[in-house]
Scaffold this motif. Structure first.
Motif, PDB file in Angstrom:
ATOM      1  N   ARG A 285      67.053  28.265 -30.451  1.00  0.00           N
ATOM      2  CA  ARG A 285      68.347  27.575 -29.065  1.00  0.00           C
ATOM      3  C   ARG A 285      69.744  27.737 -29.652  1.00  0.00           C
ATOM      4  O   ARG A 285      70.173  28.647 -28.666  1.00  0.00           O
ATOM      5  N   THR A 286      69.803  26.949 -30.268  1.00  0.00           N
ATOM      6  CA  THR A 286      71.430  27.178 -31.071  1.00  0.00           C
ATOM      7  C   THR A 286      71.740  27.580 -32.468  1.00  0.00           C
ATOM      8  O   THR A 286      72.743  27.521 -32.471  1.00  0.00           O
ATOM      9  N   HIS A 287      70.702  27.952 -33.138  1.00  0.00           N
ATOM     10  CA  HIS A 287      71.085  28.154 -34.319  1.00  0.00           C
ATOM     11  C   HIS A 287      70.106  29.438 -34.722  1.00  0.00           C
ATOM     12  O   HIS A 287      69.531  29.740 -34.666  1.00  0.00           O
TER      13      HIS A 287
ATOM     14  N   TYR B 140      71.230  20.940 -39.787  1.00  0.00           N
ATOM     15  CA  TYR B 140      70.609  20.714 -38.628  1.00  0.00           C
ATOM     16  C   TYR B 140      70.349  20.121 -37.934  1.00  0.00           C
ATOM     17  O   TYR B 140      69.875  19.046 -37.673  1.00  0.00           O
TER      18      TYR B 140
ATOM     19  N   VAL C 178      69.183  19.424 -33.622  1.00  0.00           N
ATOM     20  CA  VAL C 178      68.706  19.957 -32.215  1.00  0.00           C
ATOM     21  C   VAL C 178      67.963  18.483 -31.414  1.00  0.00           C
ATOM     22  O   VAL C 178      67.777  17.787 -32.313  1.00  0.00           O
TER      23      VAL C 178
END
Length: 165
Positions: free
Chosen positions: A56-58, A156, A158
């Protein structure tokens, strides 16, 4: 609507934690040294669910996934909530990297209500990717994480949802 992987993680997590007191470990092995059936179900679901969340973000996670876990810590931290800290296997090259996960299953549906995931120790070249060692050396790598959860520089991070008390 929750994915099948998220539903599986939620159900497995609730089952594993149901009768445990807060702070109790849930890392359980069978007599032949394998994880318990419910723990295998949880880890199997996480192999698919966590990459979905990371994507979703990476965007680089579009071509990466997980292929297993070697936990140092697995404990109940609240109502349907757990902490898992150890190593995970990156599927593309079968290397190991640290993971620290806090996760809580919904009390009303087969979904995850809260998650904080930190994955991959930072290095000059990106993520530390330790080749899979032979023999018992993997256990040594897992135990080398002892006391390091708060000092690792994570690549990472999240999260989703809100933790309920």
């Amino acid at each position: 609507m929750a994915s099948k992987a998220e539903q599986a993680v939620s159900r497995s997590l609730r089952t594993i934690l149901a009768d445990l007191p807060n702070g109790a470990s849930f890392i359980a092995y069978t007599p032949d040294g394998l994880f318990s059936e419910h723990l295998l179900d949880l880890f199997g679901g996480l192999e698919f669910f966590l990459p979905q969340v990371l994507r979703r973000t990476h965007p680089e996670w579009a071509h990466e996934s997980l292929d297993g876990f070697r936990p140092l810590v697995g404990r109940k931290i609240g109502n349907s909530a757990a902490e898992i800290f150890g190593l995970c296997i990156l599927i593309t090259d079968q290397t190991l990297t640290p993971i620290h996960l806090h996760i809580q299953a919904s009390s009303t549906a087969d979904e995850i209500s809260w998650l904080e995931c930190k994955l991959g120790e930072a290095s000059e070249k990106g993520v530390v990717r330790t080749p899979w060692p032979s023999g018992n050396a993997t256990d040594n790598l897992v135990h080398a994480l002892e006391g390091r959860a708060d000092s690792i520089e994570w690549v990472y991070t999240v999260g989703l949802g809100t933790r309920r008390s």
